[in-house]
Write a protein that holds these residues in place. Structure first.
Motif, PDB file in Angstrom:
ATOM      1  N   ARG A 188      19.832  -4.898  10.659  1.00 47.19           N
ATOM      2  CA  ARG A 188      18.688  -4.395  10.042  1.00 47.19           C
ATOM      3  C   ARG A 188      18.621  -4.843   8.668  1.00 47.19           C
ATOM      4  N   PRO A 189      17.300  -5.147   8.521  1.00 50.29           N
ATOM      5  CA  PRO A 189      17.170  -5.953   6.982  1.00 50.29           C
ATOM      6  C   PRO A 189      17.359  -5.241   5.646  1.00 50.29           C
ATOM      7  N   TYR A 190      17.312  -3.856   6.179  1.00 49.05           N
ATOM      8  CA  TYR A 190      17.315  -2.903   5.021  1.00 49.05           C
ATOM      9  C   TYR A 190      18.871  -2.349   4.938  1.00 49.05           C
ATOM     10  N   LYS A 191      19.518  -2.269   3.728  1.00 44.78           N
ATOM     11  CA  LYS A 191      20.843  -1.873   3.499  1.00 44.78           C
ATOM     12  C   LYS A 191      21.145  -0.639   2.967  1.00 44.78           C
ATOM     13  N   LEU A 192      20.796  -0.511   1.578  1.00 42.21           N
ATOM     14  CA  LEU A 192      21.044   0.723   0.848  1.00 42.21           C
ATOM     15  C   LEU A 192      20.401   1.990   1.370  1.00 42.21           C
ATOM     16  N   SER A 193      19.389   1.730   1.898  1.00 43.18           N
ATOM     17  CA  SER A 193      18.576   3.065   2.582  1.00 43.18           C
ATOM     18  C   SER A 193      19.062   3.330   3.836  1.00 43.18           C
ATOM     19  N   SER A 194      20.099   2.562   4.629  1.00 42.69           N
ATOM     20  CA  SER A 194      20.352   2.916   5.850  1.00 42.69           C
ATOM     21  C   SER A 194      21.623   3.798   6.019  1.00 42.69           C
ATOM     22  N   ARG A 195      21.614   4.564   6.870  1.00 41.58           N
ATOM     23  CA  ARG A 195      22.660   5.617   7.305  1.00 41.58           C
ATOM     24  C   ARG A 195      24.099   5.007   7.538  1.00 41.58           C
ATOM     25  N   PHE A 224       4.703 -16.400  -7.554  1.00 44.08           N
ATOM     26  CA  PHE A 224       5.033 -15.103  -7.341  1.00 44.08           C
ATOM     27  C   PHE A 224       4.996 -14.480  -6.269  1.00 44.08           C
ATOM     28  N   LYS A 225       5.793 -14.250  -5.361  1.00 44.12           N
ATOM     29  CA  LYS A 225       5.718 -13.750  -3.839  1.00 44.12           C
ATOM     30  C   LYS A 225       5.918 -12.297  -3.573  1.00 44.12           C
ATOM     31  N   PRO A 226       5.049 -11.741  -2.743  1.00 42.81           N
ATOM     32  CA  PRO A 226       5.387 -10.314  -2.425  1.00 42.81           C
ATOM     33  C   PRO A 226       5.936 -10.452  -1.253  1.00 42.81           C
ATOM     34  N   ARG A 227       7.145 -10.024  -1.255  1.00 43.82           N
ATOM     35  CA  ARG A 227       8.059 -10.147  -0.024  1.00 43.82           C
ATOM     36  C   ARG A 227       8.588  -8.703   0.352  1.00 43.82           C
ATOM     37  N   SER A 228       8.457  -8.492   1.656  1.00 43.76           N
ATOM     38  CA  SER A 228       8.950  -7.177   2.364  1.00 43.76           C
ATOM     39  C   SER A 228      10.145  -6.798   1.631  1.00 43.76           C
ATOM     40  N   SER A 229      11.203  -7.688   1.786  1.00 41.43           N
ATOM     41  CA  SER A 229      12.440  -7.309   1.253  1.00 41.43           C
ATOM     42  C   SER A 229      12.857  -7.771  -0.001  1.00 41.43           C
ATOM     43  N   PRO A 230      13.460  -6.750  -0.761  1.00 41.68           N
ATOM     44  CA  PRO A 230      13.907  -7.418  -2.080  1.00 41.68           C
ATOM     45  C   PRO A 230      14.960  -8.475  -2.110  1.00 41.68           C
ATOM     46  N   GLU A 253      14.171  -0.081  -0.419  1.00 36.90           N
ATOM     47  CA  GLU A 253      15.417  -0.962  -1.009  1.00 36.90           C
ATOM     48  C   GLU A 253      15.061  -1.422  -2.216  1.00 36.90           C
ATOM     49  N   TYR A 254      13.648  -1.690  -2.480  1.00 42.49           N
ATOM     50  CA  TYR A 254      13.331  -2.184  -3.770  1.00 42.49           C
ATOM     51  C   TYR A 254      13.835  -1.014  -4.987  1.00 42.49           C
ATOM     52  N   VAL A 255      13.376   0.231  -4.792  1.00 38.67           N
ATOM     53  CA  VAL A 255      13.801   1.213  -5.674  1.00 38.67           C
ATOM     54  C   VAL A 255      15.353   1.364  -5.888  1.00 38.67           C
TER      55      VAL A 255
END
Lengths: 340, 340, 340, 340
Positions: free
Chosen positions: D67-74, A130-136, D222-224
């Motif tokens: 950027r590694p986040y997507k859904l949260s980005s402008r 089970f890995k806690p990863r910063s990105s989903p 992004e998880y949420v």
């Protein structure tokens, strides 16, 4: 507050103290040391309690403690904690090397690594299911399937297993496979999880959050200890600072400082502590020289292809070199008494 | 930008490159290595310059460098820097122990400490005559009087002297007494002072500011080197983080990281790095194991009475114990090749 | 230690205290406030001194102070410091806007910017002639030539000048041109420079080092004040943290915190505090709302072409917009009493 | 990777893209904006995918995002997120004030506070029933009993409720009482908890960990979002730095920076951001001026007697003063367009 008993105190004296504390809505945690018994008082104490307790039979002294952690402190338990995990002794002058891949990726990968770890002198197998990863969107681990691979590797090599648990709902299941439950840095203050592993009865390794002071860390340890679980060790894996060349800044002084403040064994993780494989061996040796009770190191058959943390993983050859050097430094520093 | 010459390049080739650079308002710094000569181009370069230089005779290759520091980089000078301070060799596989009081307080104190340092195996005497103190009301040092005491101790023991200089106006005077000029952490980015010690021709030790990244630090080194002074070493003394149990957080990874990024010798100061005397020895040993080229340690005949930094100073007995252990760890790690 | 005099104390009482202190090797710094006179005792005090002083005529109370800074504390001087720089009042409820280019680059650039600053409502012109640059290869300023350009701009616009001084040897020369001497963040603990500007008699602005606590900062201020210079203001310009999106992390709480701890005016520099021009205006407004006494902002005719700090400089249009908004927020918060 | 559709693209075009992604083991998250539809590609993409997608009908452009986040980005959603919680609008130019006690202590305490919050102009009631406490010996909250008190206060005042959930096992139960689920700073990277609140369908407020970069924070968001929950807002509550005068360092630049990077509403918590009640109001006003979409403030009938966080709680009178000033600053800055 800690109640220090006289050398010749009797069981009924201790019993009477417990009853007194219960009447006050408090709890006493008993530590029978080699030389003296100490009772840590848990709960909200009040100044007058000191006098009340000092008048009871068998009590030598009542000591208010200013540090907010109690059960994890050297004052409460002067002797260093030591416990067994299968054939391996943690703490008490023994040195443990836990190694393996960041993530369990396949049965072959785990088996190959377990053999290499054993052959190089490692004594516990690590691997994340089970890995806690910063990105989903990153690889989050194989779950129970991964735990089975680890169990197979244990069957073949005899190496006990340490693996991370991230969710209160998984503690029971993970405990069926793991010999040591690891609490990762990001969950160091996941207090309900600490309660749960405290109740599990399994040995626990508590990693320091990258933003935790020693006090925060020992208070988190207090959650596990106060749930009745004394098979606990700590692991320093670097803190977050302004320096960005390394993934974290390894806090080397944590080795002697924690040994002074606490009786719990202290492990060093130079893989997360640096984030760069070519820094792992020098920093591992530094931790040994500073008095660590063991190491946790990421090893992978082919770091370039790892699904996580490849940049900080050693290949088998470099891991073998590390264990050889660790033993040499360990021998040189055996003459070093723990910090006065 | 760096110009890498062919193996059989001639002096007139190098001369021609220098002239070309001068015409463009630039400057070439020549480094004649064992295998090849490299010319570092200082000043504001432009993309077309690369082609211009590659066409000149004797040039093998022109390499743009992305890191902002040049003269201090391993790329510019692959061989580790080494130089002599009196009888002592700095760098190049030798290990140096600099020790002495934080502040010079009296002739007796310096003389006693110098003898104890020498007897325990230390090879350079440190002592502060000009003290950078956070508060104007703290003891700020004896000034030139203190330097004379250091000189007397040097006369008797033969130990070269390292001492801090804080003001551009003092560089000349301090240089008359000191064998090594020390730039303290708080002055790491006092750029006119760096220029001045760069021009002094004296060996220099540049301490890392407690808020400097490796890049900031090597850029500060660049000031000294670009003023023509190659007798330069660096000293890690801990960085400022959120942890307050220790005075600073010793960045142990700086030992192997700086050796990889730069050719300059790297010294560790576990006294400022921890701020607590009982942490000094374990952290000193860690630095040795991680590959440091030397140590700087605060030693005082009677730490409880020291006018500054008493809490982090070793007494003579503990210093003797430190040097013994350092030699043991040093021997164990001599088999450790520098980080790959 | 501070000696608080009775309301009706006489000059000879104060004189007698001074003499007593001199006999003890100490010094008294007198602050004649509106309501009461307070004498700050500078030097190494001792517990018995308190009794000695309380027995002298005219003394109401002797207060030991636990904070290491004295002259800069609110306890020593309850009234907020205020002083004039040419036509401009600093502190005391007035709001000052200092603006101009990071580096003085040409006469035209300075003159154009000065006019734009004045027209937009700025009241002091900033510009760097001596630039502390992390790299020796970056543009380090025009030196005295740059100061002359600033002086010309002052002649034309009437705006007083603030400019940085970096070296003790330059204080006299820079003082001939500047109305306010700026000590940059990297020199906040360049103690001999602090001594020198303290002796200069010129108004001084002391920027917070990006690694300084409030206590470090106020102790640095103490150097200037204890050299006899009371025309001092502080400037928050962001601290170094783990967040790298912004150049520094602006410590907005410094506005009310410093006003509580000290009587010195506090200026905010959102340009260095953020490092990105599009964050400058919102953070400037935040500083105003939090109670700052003024702003220092980098403005450039053409930020993309700036020789330094272009990314954080506003063009004239955006600066005009900033001053308009600042005035609106200022008006809205005039009802805000300073932190209780 | 994001697929930007043509203005006149048809539903079957979007359908076809979804099918293509599914065949590749990827997923498309559709965002139908006012002007254009954007499909965010979730999963491990590969360079050739860009060409594959650009050839499909209805596609205007395929944009790789670094950027590694997507859904949260402008970039993914240019319009600011806005949603309703009972009668209250979050985001979209509205301003929300959430206030209440750190811990729910008694029915009376909650009811009194709720009335005071409402009367002063607050529009959401906060209160902790499950408290993450550094020490296991501190008050850890009343649990479900506390939630009932909050529900009663909601019944009487009409204020929606925000409360923290700490354990995946409690999400369902807490959701029965709360209008907004709060994820505390210490659980920002408790990834299974983020998954669970993402699936809950309840509005969520995600506090920034005191050691998280903007990138870490937006990845946690992004998880949420990737669990399908778009009713999400962020809350800045200070980060851990070397400064210890304040409990945390409020990162004021987070207001404009997050608004630039993301479409999610951003709330400021000056109570945890400073840790001292006398700094709360100035820092709250700063957040408003910097563009925050709302505040979360700790209010207590009698801060000196609070079971947690008393030092940073406002009493009713000071809270009333805060809301009055907030409205004044809000009005002054309504002319401030969001950062360009």
């Amino acid at each position: 507050m800690m109640v220090i008993m006289q050398v010749n105190s009797r069981d009924e004296d201790i019993q009477a103290i417990q009853e007194h504390l219960h009447k006050r809505g408090l709890e006493g945690q008993i530590n029978r040391g080699v030389e003296r018994t100490v009772i840590g008082v848990l709960g909200n104490t009040y100044p007058e309690l000191r006098d009340e307790l000092e008048l009871l039979p068998g009590v030598r002294e009542v000591v208010p403690i200013s540090r907010p952690y109690k059960l994890s402190s050297r004052e409460f338990q002067p002797e260093s904690t030591t416990f067994k995990v299968g054939p391996v002794t943690i703490g008490g002058g023994e040195f443990v090397i836990m190694a393996g891949p960041c993530s369990v990726e396949s049965e072959q990968q785990v088996m190959d690594t377990a053999r290499a770890v054993k052959e190089a002198g490692g004594n516990i197998l690590r691997g994340g299911a089970f890995k806690p990863r910063s990105s989903p969107y990153s690889f989050r681990g194989l779950g129970e399937e991964g735990l089975k691979y680890l169990a197979n590797a244990k069957d073949e090599t005899g190496l006990p297993i340490i693996t991370e648990v991230m969710d209160t709902r998984d503690v029971e299941m993970v405990s069926r496979y793991a010999d040591i439950l690891q609490i990762g840095a990001r969950n160091m203050q996941n207090f309900t999880l600490l309660d749960e592993v405290g109740r599990s009865g399994k040995p626990v390794m508590l990693k320091r959050s990258f933003a935790a002071t020693y006090e925060d860390w020992l208070l988190a340890a207090e959650y596990v200890l106060s749930a009745g679980n004394k098979q606990l060790m700590l692991c320093e894996r670097g803190i977050r600072t302004f320096e960005t060349y390394t993934r974290n800044t390894m806090d080397i002084a944590a080795m002697p400082a924690i040994k002074r403040l606490s009786h719990l064994p202290i492990i060093a993780d130079p893989s997360h502590g640096t984030g760069k494989w070519y820094l792992v061996t020098p920093v591992a040796l530094a931790a040994v020289a500073a008095g660590a009770d063991g190491l946790q190191v990421e090893v992978h058959p082919n770091p370039d292809m790892a699904l996580s943390d490849g940049a900080q993983s050693l290949n088998f050859e470099n891991f073998k070199r590390l264990t050889t050097l660790v033993m040499a430094v360990r021998k040189a520093t055996e003459q070093v008494p723990s910090a006065p």
